[in-house]
Design an enzyme around this catalytic site. Structure first.
Site, PDB file in Angstrom:
ATOM      1  CG  ASP A 295      -2.210   0.862   0.863  1.00 53.43           C
ATOM      2  OD1 ASP A 295      -2.148   1.648  -0.096  1.00 53.43           O
ATOM      3  OD2 ASP A 295      -3.220   0.772   1.584  1.00 53.43           O
TER       4      ASP A 295
HETATM    5  C1  BGC Z   1      -4.979   3.255  -0.064  1.00 54.12           C
HETATM    6  C2  BGC Z   1      -5.130   2.227  -1.157  1.00 54.12           C
HETATM    7  C3  BGC Z   1      -4.995   2.876  -2.499  1.00 54.12           C
HETATM    8  C4  BGC Z   1      -3.650   3.548  -2.571  1.00 54.12           C
HETATM    9  C5  BGC Z   1      -3.365   4.184  -3.908  1.00 54.12           C
HETATM   10  C6  BGC Z   1      -3.740   4.099  -0.248  1.00 54.12           C
HETATM   11  O1  BGC Z   1      -3.746   5.187   0.598  1.00 54.12           O
HETATM   12  O2  BGC Z   1      -4.978   2.622   1.182  1.00 54.12           O
HETATM   13  O3  BGC Z   1      -6.357   1.561  -1.021  1.00 54.12           O
HETATM   14  O4  BGC Z   1      -5.165   1.943  -3.526  1.00 54.12           O
HETATM   15  O5  BGC Z   1      -3.595   4.550  -1.583  1.00 54.12           O
HETATM   16  O6  BGC Z   1      -4.130   5.292  -4.123  1.00 54.12           O
END
Ligand code: BGC
Length: 763
Positions: A295
């Site tokens: 993530d």
């Molecule tokens: C989130 C993810 C997301 C990623 C990219 C993160 O802050 O937890 O779910 O896909 O950002 O935007």
């Protein structure tokens, strides 16, 4: 195109030596052939280039997390040229995607195409209902279609990989990200996870209208303590296996191409550095052959968790644990080479990660044509098309849940009525788009006001009465969102006094749920409760339309307001869908995918709870039973609950036998009657209770459901089958298995059903 040609020639030369090789148009048919091509590309790569494939950068705008200091554009461009980037996220639109793809393909030594990721969570430019709302439809075909049009629209705009579906189960409405998931139940959640992956990926991943999907966030993210986003997660084995993991497993069955790990620690180990999750369960036990992306910044955050001493150690822990791609931590590019030289990371693990990434790129057909998602004509034709809007409207209607309808106040009469439309969200064209909708233009949803104007044989008056938000609330704190001014009340009260029916649109602003939007209070924000009570004082005929991204505590409304419609954040077609329901052009059939509490103090609250040693039941209101002294144990609205304009009766529950063994089955039949005046659809639900086990078992577990349509006065016999498979759970033996014993089966229109029968599983 010089470099890509070199690669393609090498691949084709390699394959021409293989018996199974074929013409280039058929190059993508076989898994083996893709593996061979992956190997041939890998054999050309330097260690640096391999590490580059494991590196993902955010684009140049639309930040969806904290950006590291070194995230400057110049560095990103340089890395694209030197083959040090495998993927980019948050780049969108054919022109922008083409720009970065061109650098990767035409300027880097090997010309390996980028995979372009984006959070297509509930639509891209045309927005469908938030995932929690879609889950309320219990309609797998509609959910699959909604994901399919989101895939087609985003793929037409240059994207080939979505960071969806989020399949985190959560029992905590305080957590803002419940809007992004399918609610509280692992069975419903698994069916929806499967449908969404199938919708995004279609039958042919190399088609130009499909994208690779991501099962996220692996794992346990929905169980953060107190619902505070990113907080600690500490759950036992049974919750992990029986509740959290099943929807992830379902995405494997749907052949999901990627997984994303999560920000949280799970029982002391951050998910990103968690070998047990990523290697032992995902890659070994489940044989997942796609890749895992971290993530946003979750690798570097292992330092904050107190798990990694420094950046280098964080990179080591993540790579060894099976995180194949680094999203925005910059640690793989900075440290992996050295870690391999030191012997702290095995180069075989790097090869494994790179192979997984290249494989998905081959499956998408990116090596054959890296610009296949970059067709401006297609972009113009597909984005915002009528067909996509039709699917999204259908999904929006199916997502609405009728919570209360005393004296059949709804549907509204279409002629001769004076309708007063009131509420801060009544003319809001932004909030219905919900959270997680990066590509859409602001204020593009159809508002309820716009929808209501279509029914022009009634007289419509409109006053907002109050505001919910001042300024742009996208990145402000909750306390800055809620307006406190009441100066608009009088005008609202005035139109309410003169109306036959008042429609009030209240709830949460679109960005009050979503990532980083946890709340400790689940009431109507701002002055909305006051406004509701003030209007109700002068006119009792109020229809409350709720727009929200999570269950709310609306006890007063439930007690006093005659009609309540749960309309969530329904996306682009919101106003059209809502008015079709209000006016009875569509008979609602949604059922709640998440329990509505009476009080935040009850949270986490969910239907599949355990009985405890001291359960409460009517009559044992003594102090030493599991209860609250100031609130009931029961929720305001249970999981699976939702009304229709017609009424249904369940009767004649019969089992073909009351005991079975081995591969035998029990047929469960019952009659469903439409006892009302409208044609309607009912989601009939089957729950099972395992009365005792090697670990304690929930009081009910959803094990089947079906949508049944009935005309007024019509009756249908419905049948479900119970087999051994349905009784399996993760037992004290640490295995998925069925235990012998006594069970109950329940049939009904919500998890609160009392229609039950007993059976036994013998062996
Ligand atoms: C989130 C993810 C997301 C990623 C990219 C993160 O802050 O937890 O779910 O896909 O950002 O935007």
């Amino acid at each position: 195109m010089k470099n890509i040609s070199i690669i393609m020639i090498l691949i084709i030369l390699f394959l021409s030596g293989c018996e199974s090789s074929n013409q280039s148009s058929e190059l993508y048919d076989s898994k083996d052939e893709i593996d061979k091509k992956v190997d041939s590309v890998l054999s050309l790569m330097t260690l640096q280039e391999k590490i580059g494939q494991m590196n993902q950068y955010n684009g140049f705008w639309n930040v969806t997390g904290p950006e590291p200091k070194e995230g400057d554009a110049a560095k990103k461009y340089e890395h694209l040229r030197t083959g040090m980037v495998g993927s980019m996220l948050n780049i969108r639109g054919v022109d922008e995607v083409r720009k970065v793809q061109k650098i990767a393909v035409e300027e880097s030594r090997l010309g390996i195409p980028l995979i372009i990721g984006f959070d297509v969570i509930h639509g891209y430019k045309t927005i469908s209902p938030i995932p929690l709302a879609e889950a309320a439809s219990w309609d797998m075909e509609a959910i699959k279609k909604s994901a399919a049009v989101a895939a087609a629209e985003s793929a037409a705009s240059g994207i080939n990989w979505t960071f969806a579906p989020m399949v985190d189960i959560s029992r905590d409405a305080r957590w803002g990200r419940v809007m992004e998931g399918a609610g509280e139940d692992p069975y419903l959640g698994s069916k929806i996870a499967y449908a969404r992956v199938k919708g995004f990926q279609g039958d042919d991943l190399s088609a130009v209208n499909t994208v690779a999907a991501t099962a996220k966030h692996f794992a346990g993210y929905g169980f953060s303590e107190s619902g505070r986003d990113y907080n600690t997660v500490d759950v036992g084995t049974s919750t992990l296996y029986n509740i959290i993991l099943p929807p992830f497993k379902a995405t494997i069955e749907a052949d999901v191409k990627t997984f994303m790990n999560s920000f949280n620690e799970l029982n002391g180990i951050p998910a990103t550095g968690n070998k047990f999750l990523q290697r032992d369960i995902l890659k070994e036990k489940w044989k997942f052959d796609g890749f895992v992306v971290s993530d946003w910044g979750s690798i570097v955050e292992m330092k904050n968790h107190g798990y990694a001493k420094n950046d280098k150690e964080a990179a080591m822990l993540a790579a060894n644990a099976g995180s194949d791609m680094d999203m925005e931590s910059y640690l793989y590019v900075n440290h992996l080479e050295e870690l391999i030289a030191d012997g702290n990371v095995d180069e075989d693990l790097i090869d494994d990660a790179v192979k997984r990434i290249l494989k998905v790129k081959f499956e998408l057909g990116l090596f054959e044509d890296p610009y296949k998602y970059c067709d401006s004509d297609r972009e113009k034709r597909v984005v915002g098309s009528k067909e996509i809007n039709e699917v999204v409207l259908d999904m929006a209607k199916k997502s609405i849940v009728l919570l209360k309808n005393e004296n059949n106040l709804l549907p509204l009469k279409k002629e001769g009525q004076k309708i007063a439309l009131i509420g801060p969200l009544s003319d809001d064209k932004n909030s219905p788009l919900g959270s997680w909708r990066i590509a859409v233009d602001d204020n593009t949803a159809i508002s309820v006001l716009e929808g209501m104007k279509q029914y022009d044989k009634n007289t419509l008056t409109h006053q907002k009465g109050a505001d919910l938000v001042v300024g742009n609330p996208a990145f402000v704190f909750e306390t800055e969102i809620n307006e406190t001014g009441t100066s608009g009340f009088q005008a609202a009260i005035k139109i309410a006094k003169n109306a036959d029916v008042v429609v009030m649109v209240l709830g949460e602003y679109g960005f009050q749920s979503g990532e980083g939007r946890s709340r400790t209070n689940l009431d109507l924000p701002g002055v909305q409760q006051q406004l509701l009570e003030a209007v109700y004082k002068v006119n009792k005929k109020v229809v409350l339309v709720l727009m929200n991204g999570r269950p709310l505590t609306i006890n007063w409304a439930d007690k006093n307001i005659p009609a309540i419609v749960e309309a969530w954040h329904l996306g682009t077609q919101s106003g059209n869908a809502i008015v079709q329901v209000l006016y009875g052009d569509y008979n609602p059939s949604g059922k709640l995918p998440m329990t509505f509490p009476r009080s935040v103090g009850q949270v986490p609250i969910y239907y599949n709870y355990k009985n405890t040693g001291r359960p409460t039941y009517p009559g044992n209101n003594l102090v030493f039973w599991s209860h609250f002294s100031d609130e009931e144990n029961t929720p305001l609205y249970p999981f699976g609950y939702g009304l229709s304009y017609t009424t249904f009766k369940y009767d004649h529950l019969k089992l073909s036998t009351d005991s079975f063994r081995g591969n035998e089955k029990i047929e469960v039949t019952f009659d469903l009657y439409n006892t009302g005046k409208y044609e309607g659809k009912e989601v009939v639900q089957l729950y099972i209770r395992d009365l005792y086990g090697s670990i304690t078992r929930p009081v009910k577990e959803l094990k089947g459901f079906e949508m049944v349509s009935l005309k007024p006065g019509e009756t249908k016999q419905v049948m479900f089958t119970i087999n051994k498979e349905m009784l399996k759970f993760y037992t004290a033996n640490e295995k998925w298995e069925t235990e012998t014993g006594d069970f109950k089966v329940f049939i009904g229109g919500s998890s609160y059903t009392k229609l039950e029968a007993d059976f036994e599983f013998i062996n």
